[in-house]
Design a protein around this motif. Structure first.
Motif, PDB file in Angstrom:
ATOM      1  N   PRO A  11       0.827  -1.217   0.000  1.00 35.38           N
ATOM      2  CA  PRO A  11       0.000   0.000   0.000  1.00 35.38           C
ATOM      3  C   PRO A  11       0.858   1.262   0.000  1.00 35.38           C
ATOM      4  O   PRO A  11       1.906   1.317   0.658  1.00 35.38           O
ATOM      5  CB  PRO A  11      -0.792  -0.093   1.302  1.00 35.38           C
ATOM      6  N   GLN A  13      -0.196   4.017   1.247  1.00 34.57           N
ATOM      7  CA  GLN A  13      -0.424   4.433   2.633  1.00 34.57           C
ATOM      8  C   GLN A  13      -1.414   3.461   3.247  1.00 34.57           C
ATOM      9  O   GLN A  13      -2.074   2.711   2.538  1.00 34.57           O
ATOM     10  CB  GLN A  13      -0.943   5.859   2.710  1.00 34.57           C
ATOM     11  N   GLU A  14      -1.478   3.462   4.556  1.00 36.06           N
ATOM     12  CA  GLU A  14      -2.413   2.555   5.229  1.00 36.06           C
ATOM     13  C   GLU A  14      -3.822   2.799   4.691  1.00 36.06           C
ATOM     14  O   GLU A  14      -4.237   3.939   4.484  1.00 36.06           O
ATOM     15  CB  GLU A  14      -2.368   2.787   6.734  1.00 36.06           C
ATOM     16  N   CYS A  15      -4.541   1.704   4.445  1.00 38.17           N
ATOM     17  CA  CYS A  15      -5.905   1.842   3.936  1.00 38.17           C
ATOM     18  C   CYS A  15      -6.785   0.750   4.538  1.00 38.17           C
ATOM     19  O   CYS A  15      -6.302  -0.308   4.929  1.00 38.17           O
ATOM     20  CB  CYS A  15      -5.937   1.787   2.418  1.00 38.17           C
ATOM     21  N   VAL A  16      -8.062   1.048   4.611  1.00 41.30           N
ATOM     22  CA  VAL A  16      -9.047   0.091   5.100  1.00 41.30           C
ATOM     23  C   VAL A  16      -9.945  -0.268   3.921  1.00 41.30           C
ATOM     24  O   VAL A  16     -10.539   0.607   3.291  1.00 41.30           O
ATOM     25  CB  VAL A  16      -9.895   0.672   6.252  1.00 41.30           C
ATOM     26  N   LEU A  17     -10.012  -1.559   3.622  1.00 43.47           N
ATOM     27  CA  LEU A  17     -10.832  -2.049   2.521  1.00 43.47           C
ATOM     28  C   LEU A  17     -11.836  -3.059   3.063  1.00 43.47           C
ATOM     29  O   LEU A  17     -11.607  -3.677   4.099  1.00 43.47           O
ATOM     30  CB  LEU A  17      -9.947  -2.718   1.463  1.00 43.47           C
ATOM     31  N   VAL A  70      -7.462  -3.644   7.525  1.00 41.82           N
ATOM     32  CA  VAL A  70      -6.446  -2.597   7.437  1.00 41.82           C
ATOM     33  C   VAL A  70      -5.220  -3.183   6.749  1.00 41.82           C
ATOM     34  O   VAL A  70      -4.660  -4.191   7.199  1.00 41.82           O
ATOM     35  CB  VAL A  70      -6.060  -2.063   8.832  1.00 41.82           C
ATOM     36  N   GLN A  73       0.982   0.136   5.455  1.00 39.76           N
ATOM     37  CA  GLN A  73       1.954   0.686   4.514  1.00 39.76           C
ATOM     38  C   GLN A  73       3.319   0.007   4.620  1.00 39.76           C
ATOM     39  O   GLN A  73       4.059  -0.060   3.649  1.00 39.76           O
ATOM     40  CB  GLN A  73       2.094   2.190   4.770  1.00 39.76           C
ATOM     41  N   ARG A 104      -5.089   0.407  -8.250  1.00 36.83           N
ATOM     42  CA  ARG A 104      -6.094   1.046  -7.409  1.00 36.83           C
ATOM     43  C   ARG A 104      -7.176   0.020  -7.086  1.00 36.83           C
ATOM     44  O   ARG A 104      -7.771  -0.567  -7.986  1.00 36.83           O
ATOM     45  CB  ARG A 104      -6.716   2.229  -8.127  1.00 36.83           C
ATOM     46  N   GLN A 107     -10.656   2.426  -2.423  1.00 30.77           N
ATOM     47  CA  GLN A 107      -9.979   3.637  -1.962  1.00 30.77           C
ATOM     48  C   GLN A 107      -8.506   3.404  -1.633  1.00 30.77           C
ATOM     49  O   GLN A 107      -7.835   4.301  -1.158  1.00 30.77           O
ATOM     50  CB  GLN A 107     -10.709   4.252  -0.763  1.00 30.77           C
ATOM     51  N   GLY A 108      -7.994   2.214  -1.920  1.00 30.69           N
ATOM     52  CA  GLY A 108      -6.591   1.910  -1.641  1.00 30.69           C
ATOM     53  C   GLY A 108      -5.741   1.911  -2.899  1.00 30.69           C
ATOM     54  O   GLY A 108      -6.174   1.445  -3.946  1.00 30.69           O
ATOM     55  N   GLU A 109      -4.553   2.450  -2.770  1.00 30.46           N
ATOM     56  CA  GLU A 109      -3.607   2.424  -3.886  1.00 30.46           C
ATOM     57  C   GLU A 109      -2.395   1.610  -3.453  1.00 30.46           C
ATOM     58  O   GLU A 109      -1.872   1.784  -2.351  1.00 30.46           O
ATOM     59  CB  GLU A 109      -3.181   3.826  -4.288  1.00 30.46           C
TER      60      GLU A 109
END
Length: 142
Positions: A11, A13-17, A70, A73, A104, A107-109
């Protein structure tokens, strides 16, 4: 051509999917295929039957947060795409030589660190043919 292609990702950056992001992975792979061969991408998208590829869930250390996962990163993740139809396999195989820089997913890259079909790089990666598989099975019977 039989293909098992592993994407190593991290990631940005940290993301929640959501816990189930299979549709997002599916859409991502269809976009990549469309970038390589728009006709194949459109044909696969419009198919009203099983697609000639599969996608595993993302593997790696996650933390459950409510109804989401979560992705950290500082951690590496991976997923596998398999294909059993020659044209689709060839398009996916092209990604090994020229992997996308980023993916992508909702909302996570994610940064794509490597794409491989070499089992020396990842135990779930492989590239073969129906003929080689048949030959290997024949040798087991003798």
């Amino acid at each position: 051509m039989l293909l098992s292609l592993v994407f190593n990702v991290r990631p940005v950056q940290e993301c929640v999917l959501p816990m189930t992001i299979g549709q997002a992975l599916h859409a991502c792979i269809l976009r990549l295929l469309s970038d390589i061969d728009p006709a194949i991408g459109a044909e696969l998208h419009d198919m009203n039957q099983l697609k000639p590829f599969t996608i595993s869930p993302i593997q790696g250390p996650v933390t459950v947060q409510g109804r989401g996962l979560v992705f950290h990163q500082t951690q590496d993740y991976w997923f596998r795409v398999t294909a059993y139809e020659t044209q689709v396999s060839q398009c996916l195989y092209a990604l090994e030589a020229r992997p996308p820089g980023h993916l992508r997913l909702l909302q996570g890259e994610f940064i794509v660190q490597r794409v491989t079909s070499d089992s020396r790089d990842h135990s779930w990666a492989h590239c073969s043919s129906y003929e080689a598989l048949y030959t290997a099975l024949q040798s087991l019977e003798t």
